[in-house]
Design a protein around this motif. Structure first.
Motif, PDB file in Angstrom:
ATOM      1  N   GLN A   1       0.698  -1.117  -0.062  1.00 47.84           N
ATOM      2  CA  GLN A   1      -0.199   0.018   0.024  1.00 47.84           C
ATOM      3  C   GLN A   1       0.877   1.235   0.006  1.00 47.84           C
ATOM      4  O   GLN A   1       1.984   1.282   0.634  1.00 47.84           O
ATOM      5  CB  GLN A   1      -0.823   0.085   1.351  1.00 47.84           C
ATOM      6  CG  GLN A   1      -1.990  -1.230   1.307  1.00 47.84           C
ATOM      7  CD  GLN A   1      -2.882  -0.994   2.424  1.00 47.84           C
ATOM      8  OE1 GLN A   1      -3.135   0.286   2.697  1.00 47.84           O
ATOM      9  NE2 GLN A   1      -3.345  -2.005   2.852  1.00 47.84           N
ATOM     10  N   GLN A   2       0.257   2.400  -0.473  1.00 44.62           N
ATOM     11  CA  GLN A   2       0.975   3.693  -0.502  1.00 44.62           C
ATOM     12  C   GLN A   2       0.033   4.949  -0.063  1.00 44.62           C
ATOM     13  O   GLN A   2      -0.994   4.579  -0.676  1.00 44.62           O
ATOM     14  CB  GLN A   2       1.811   3.671  -1.919  1.00 44.62           C
ATOM     15  CG  GLN A   2       0.971   3.803  -3.058  1.00 44.62           C
ATOM     16  CD  GLN A   2       1.827   3.762  -4.339  1.00 44.62           C
ATOM     17  OE1 GLN A   2       2.917   4.498  -4.436  1.00 44.62           O
ATOM     18  NE2 GLN A   2       1.591   2.821  -5.376  1.00 44.62           N
ATOM     19  N   ARG A   3       0.650   5.797   0.188  1.00 47.76           N
ATOM     20  CA  ARG A   3      -0.208   7.026   0.495  1.00 47.76           C
ATOM     21  C   ARG A   3       0.421   8.366   0.455  1.00 47.76           C
ATOM     22  O   ARG A   3       1.750   8.305   0.717  1.00 47.76           O
ATOM     23  CB  ARG A   3      -0.936   6.859   1.674  1.00 47.76           C
ATOM     24  CG  ARG A   3      -1.662   8.197   2.170  1.00 47.76           C
ATOM     25  CD  ARG A   3      -2.573   7.810   3.387  1.00 47.76           C
ATOM     26  NE  ARG A   3      -3.611   6.995   3.282  1.00 47.76           N
ATOM     27  CZ  ARG A   3      -4.599   6.728   4.080  1.00 47.76           C
ATOM     28  NH1 ARG A   3      -4.675   7.532   5.395  1.00 47.76           N
ATOM     29  NH2 ARG A   3      -5.674   5.909   3.905  1.00 47.76           N
ATOM     30  N   ALA A   4       0.006   9.133  -0.505  1.00 46.91           N
ATOM     31  CA  ALA A   4       0.730  10.527  -0.364  1.00 46.91           C
ATOM     32  C   ALA A   4      -0.177  11.669   0.311  1.00 46.91           C
ATOM     33  O   ALA A   4      -1.481  11.528   0.045  1.00 46.91           O
ATOM     34  CB  ALA A   4       0.779  11.187  -1.692  1.00 46.91           C
ATOM     35  N   VAL A   5       0.423  12.281   1.117  1.00 48.54           N
ATOM     36  CA  VAL A   5      -0.021  13.376   1.898  1.00 48.54           C
ATOM     37  C   VAL A   5       0.445  14.713   1.625  1.00 48.54           C
ATOM     38  O   VAL A   5       1.579  14.945   1.707  1.00 48.54           O
ATOM     39  CB  VAL A   5      -0.045  12.820   3.451  1.00 48.54           C
ATOM     40  CG1 VAL A   5      -0.879  13.901   4.408  1.00 48.54           C
ATOM     41  CG2 VAL A   5      -0.563  11.568   3.876  1.00 48.54           C
ATOM     42  N   LEU A   6      -0.547  15.673   1.586  1.00 48.22           N
ATOM     43  CA  LEU A   6      -0.005  17.189   1.638  1.00 48.22           C
ATOM     44  C   LEU A   6      -0.869  17.919   2.495  1.00 48.22           C
ATOM     45  O   LEU A   6      -1.969  17.813   2.600  1.00 48.22           O
ATOM     46  CB  LEU A   6      -0.337  17.842   0.132  1.00 48.22           C
ATOM     47  CG  LEU A   6       0.167  18.973   0.074  1.00 48.22           C
ATOM     48  CD1 LEU A   6       1.736  19.340   0.579  1.00 48.22           C
ATOM     49  CD2 LEU A   6      -0.077  19.617  -1.319  1.00 48.22           C
ATOM     50  N   ALA A   7      -0.131  18.552   3.632  1.00 44.93           N
ATOM     51  CA  ALA A   7      -0.718  19.348   4.725  1.00 44.93           C
ATOM     52  C   ALA A   7      -0.320  20.745   4.402  1.00 44.93           C
ATOM     53  O   ALA A   7       1.073  20.921   4.455  1.00 44.93           O
ATOM     54  CB  ALA A   7      -0.575  18.757   5.998  1.00 44.93           C
ATOM     55  N   ALA A   8      -1.155  21.624   5.155  1.00 42.42           N
ATOM     56  CA  ALA A   8      -0.663  22.931   5.291  1.00 42.42           C
ATOM     57  C   ALA A   8      -0.849  23.349   6.615  1.00 42.42           C
ATOM     58  O   ALA A   8      -2.000  23.274   7.399  1.00 42.42           O
ATOM     59  CB  ALA A   8      -1.409  23.999   4.341  1.00 42.42           C
ATOM     60  N   LYS A   9      -0.128  23.821   7.238  1.00 41.90           N
ATOM     61  CA  LYS A   9      -0.118  24.458   8.771  1.00 41.90           C
ATOM     62  C   LYS A   9      -0.003  26.063   8.610  1.00 41.90           C
ATOM     63  O   LYS A   9       0.636  26.653   7.952  1.00 41.90           O
ATOM     64  CB  LYS A   9       1.243  24.048   9.586  1.00 41.90           C
ATOM     65  CG  LYS A   9       1.416  22.232   9.621  1.00 41.90           C
ATOM     66  CD  LYS A   9       2.471  21.950  10.338  1.00 41.90           C
ATOM     67  CE  LYS A   9       2.069  22.232  11.876  1.00 41.90           C
ATOM     68  NZ  LYS A   9       1.040  21.318  12.321  1.00 41.90           N
ATOM     69  N   LEU A  10      -1.128  26.469   9.637  1.00 44.34           N
ATOM     70  CA  LEU A  10      -0.943  27.846   9.737  1.00 44.34           C
ATOM     71  C   LEU A  10      -0.858  28.110  11.342  1.00 44.34           C
ATOM     72  O   LEU A  10      -1.684  27.633  12.281  1.00 44.34           O
ATOM     73  CB  LEU A  10      -2.302  28.306   9.434  1.00 44.34           C
ATOM     74  CG  LEU A  10      -2.924  29.906   9.572  1.00 44.34           C
ATOM     75  CD1 LEU A  10      -2.342  30.615   8.930  1.00 44.34           C
ATOM     76  CD2 LEU A  10      -4.394  30.023   9.300  1.00 44.34           C
ATOM     77  N   PHE A  11      -0.071  29.179  11.590  1.00 45.51           N
ATOM     78  CA  PHE A  11       0.340  29.487  13.209  1.00 45.51           C
ATOM     79  C   PHE A  11      -0.231  30.995  13.088  1.00 45.51           C
ATOM     80  O   PHE A  11       0.362  31.617  12.453  1.00 45.51           O
ATOM     81  CB  PHE A  11       1.742  29.413  13.249  1.00 45.51           C
ATOM     82  CG  PHE A  11       2.390  28.042  12.874  1.00 45.51           C
ATOM     83  CD1 PHE A  11       2.527  27.006  13.954  1.00 45.51           C
ATOM     84  CD2 PHE A  11       3.099  27.970  11.618  1.00 45.51           C
ATOM     85  CE1 PHE A  11       3.180  25.900  13.789  1.00 45.51           C
ATOM     86  CE2 PHE A  11       3.722  26.571  11.502  1.00 45.51           C
ATOM     87  CZ  PHE A  11       3.734  25.510  12.515  1.00 45.51           C
ATOM     88  N   MET A  12      -1.023  31.193  14.170  1.00 41.85           N
ATOM     89  CA  MET A  12      -1.703  32.485  14.414  1.00 41.85           C
ATOM     90  C   MET A  12      -0.347  33.137  15.363  1.00 41.85           C
ATOM     91  O   MET A  12      -0.153  32.488  16.312  1.00 41.85           O
ATOM     92  CB  MET A  12      -2.779  32.486  14.888  1.00 41.85           C
ATOM     93  CG  MET A  12      -3.843  31.842  13.966  1.00 41.85           C
ATOM     94  SD  MET A  12      -4.078  32.482  12.284  1.00 41.85           S
ATOM     95  CE  MET A  12      -4.703  34.045  12.809  1.00 41.85           C
TER      96      MET A  12
END
Length: 454
Positions: free
Chosen positions: A374-385
């Motif tokens: 199995q394989q999985r690609a993940v893309l996340a964006a982090k926002l710091f206030m």
């Protein structure tokens, strides 16, 4: 033609013959102009990070003009900036043999020594510079960084406190002071330094990340409590998802224990049977230095109709520069009555703005249930206030080579995470996840609390 004959032709006074002298003067000016142009071009390349191209100009230039100090110094610095520390150290030492005590060469040598890992030698060299030139700012801050490299925060504080006070507009000094205070365990004072850094440079991403980190590290004990609701196909379940306690031994080492019940709530089979498959974990976090950190975990998962599964996880984090980091790791689960399952992963942390970062990652492994890759690609964006809240929005796509008719091979979904500080010791947490899996579609809504004890 030897030097004596050249002297007789060009330099020996000659009545009524100004031509040769003018010719020599023009030749010298031409050579000097070409030399300076070559140096200027190499300087621009070195400053812009094109170190190999700069060396291609500086090598021949210093060989043809060994007494031309600016080129010799620039070449030694360029070697150091490109990570060729041993060559840089040799180059600076060559200059110092010809010009003992030359300030810039000593400062450059000290930086190269520190970056090469020879912190104690760097400290001695910086101190030598300051003995002969007490006002040398580069040597003062370099000495502070060398103390940080040698994990001597008190001495680093004595360097950076007056620098940040005398030059409040320089973000670098506030950040360095904050790091030293953080290393010394003075977390509130470190936060103040990072806040001052952001006041001087609001767009500084490193200061923003360190401010968030200082808020986290200010606690000796942290506890996380999560509960939530899961809907898997038409079935649903509500319950406790996770309990975790983390204790910071010091600024470098932490230990933790975790109870994880998420599989009981999110797996269609366990939800339909109203049974549990919880896990107990223990682990350690080690921040070896500013460049490397390790996470090591061991756990046991308890199934209702199977032997206990042993689990292990290892993760290495490499902090590169300017907040950029690389994460490599893997997990394995094994038991006597079930095939071993595992996955490995790699991820990046990429700051793109003082308050925004991207986290792409890739997972590859083998499922024990179906024994397929199995394989999985993940893309996340982090926002710091600036006020403390953190938000993560991500999406993923995966594929499993099931080969089962009527069952899709592809998976996809997205998630949202939020951490909202309520005061110095309590934060609220929220997680929403949607996944269209191979065998079921699941929606999870979870909430939790993070408690920090000083």
């Amino acid at each position: 033609m030897n030097f004596k004959s050249l002297y007789s032709i060009f330099l020996k006074p000659a009545q009524g013959k100004p031509g040769p002298i003018l010719l020599l003067s023009f030749w010298c000016l031409t050579q000097l102009n070409a030399q300076e142009q070559q140096f200027s071009q190499a300087q621009q390349l070195a400053i812009s990070g094109q170190h190999a191209e700069a060396e291609a100009l500086l090598g021949p230039l210093t060989a043809a003009h060994p007494d031309y100090l600016p080129a010799a110094l620039l070449r030694a610095h360029n070697l150091s900036w490109s990570g060729q520390y041993l060559l840089s150290i040799d180059a600076f030492n060559t200059i110092l043999q010809q010009r003992p005590g030359q300030d810039e060469a000593l400062v450059g040598l000290a930086y190269a020594l520190n970056w090469s890992g020879a912190g104690n030698q760097a400290i001695e060299t910086f101190q030598q510079v300051l003995e002969q030139a007490p006002g040398n700012i580069d040597a003062r801050k370099g000495l502070g960084y060398a103390y940080l490299s040698e994990r001597n925060p008190q001495s680093a504080i004595l360097i950076f406190e007056p620098l940040s006070r005398d030059y409040p507009e320089v973000t670098e000094y506030h950040i360095a002071l904050g790091k030293a205070r953080l290393m010394a365990g003075r977390h509130r004072a470190a936060q103040q330094s990072f806040e001052q850094a952001l006041a001087a440079g609001p767009s500084n991403g490193e200061a923003q990340q360190l401010l968030v980190s200082s808020r986290t590290q200010g606690s000796a004990l942290e506890m996380d409590i999560w509960g939530g609701y899961s809907k898997v196909e038409e079935a649903s379940r509500t319950g406790l998802r996770l309990l975790q306690a983390l204790y910071r031994i010091d600024s470098r080492y932490s230990v933790f224990a975790r109870f994880d019940n998420s599989l009981s709530l999110d797996n269609l089979d366990f939800v339909n049977r109203n049974s549990n498959a919880s896990s107990l974990w223990g682990g350690v976090l080690a921040g070896w230095n500013d460049r490397l950190a390790t996470r090591l975990e061991y756990g046991m998962r308890f199934f209702p109709e199977r032997n206990t599964q042993q689990q292990a996880r290892l993760e290495q984090v490499f902090y590169i520069q300017n907040g950029f980091s690389l994460r490599l790791g893997g997990w394995a689960g094994f038991s006597n009555d079930f095939p071993t399952e595992w996955y490995s992963y790699a991820g990046l942390y990429i700051p793109i703005h003082p308050y925004v970062a991207l986290e792409p990652s890739y997972y590859y492994g083998k499922d024990g249930l179906n024994s397929v890759s199995q394989q999985r690609a993940v893309l996340a964006a982090k926002l710091f206030m600036p006020s403390g809240p953190e938000f993560t929005l991500g999406g993923f796509w995966g594929k499993a080579n099931l080969g089962i008719e009527g069952i899709p091979d592809e998976t996809s979904g997205g998630y949202l995470l939020a951490l909202i500080p309520l005061n110095d010791w309590l934060s609220g947490q929220l997680a929403v996840n949607y996944e269209r899996g191979n065998f079921a579609t699941a929606t999870v809504v979870a909430a939790g609390m993070k408690l920090r004890f000083k």
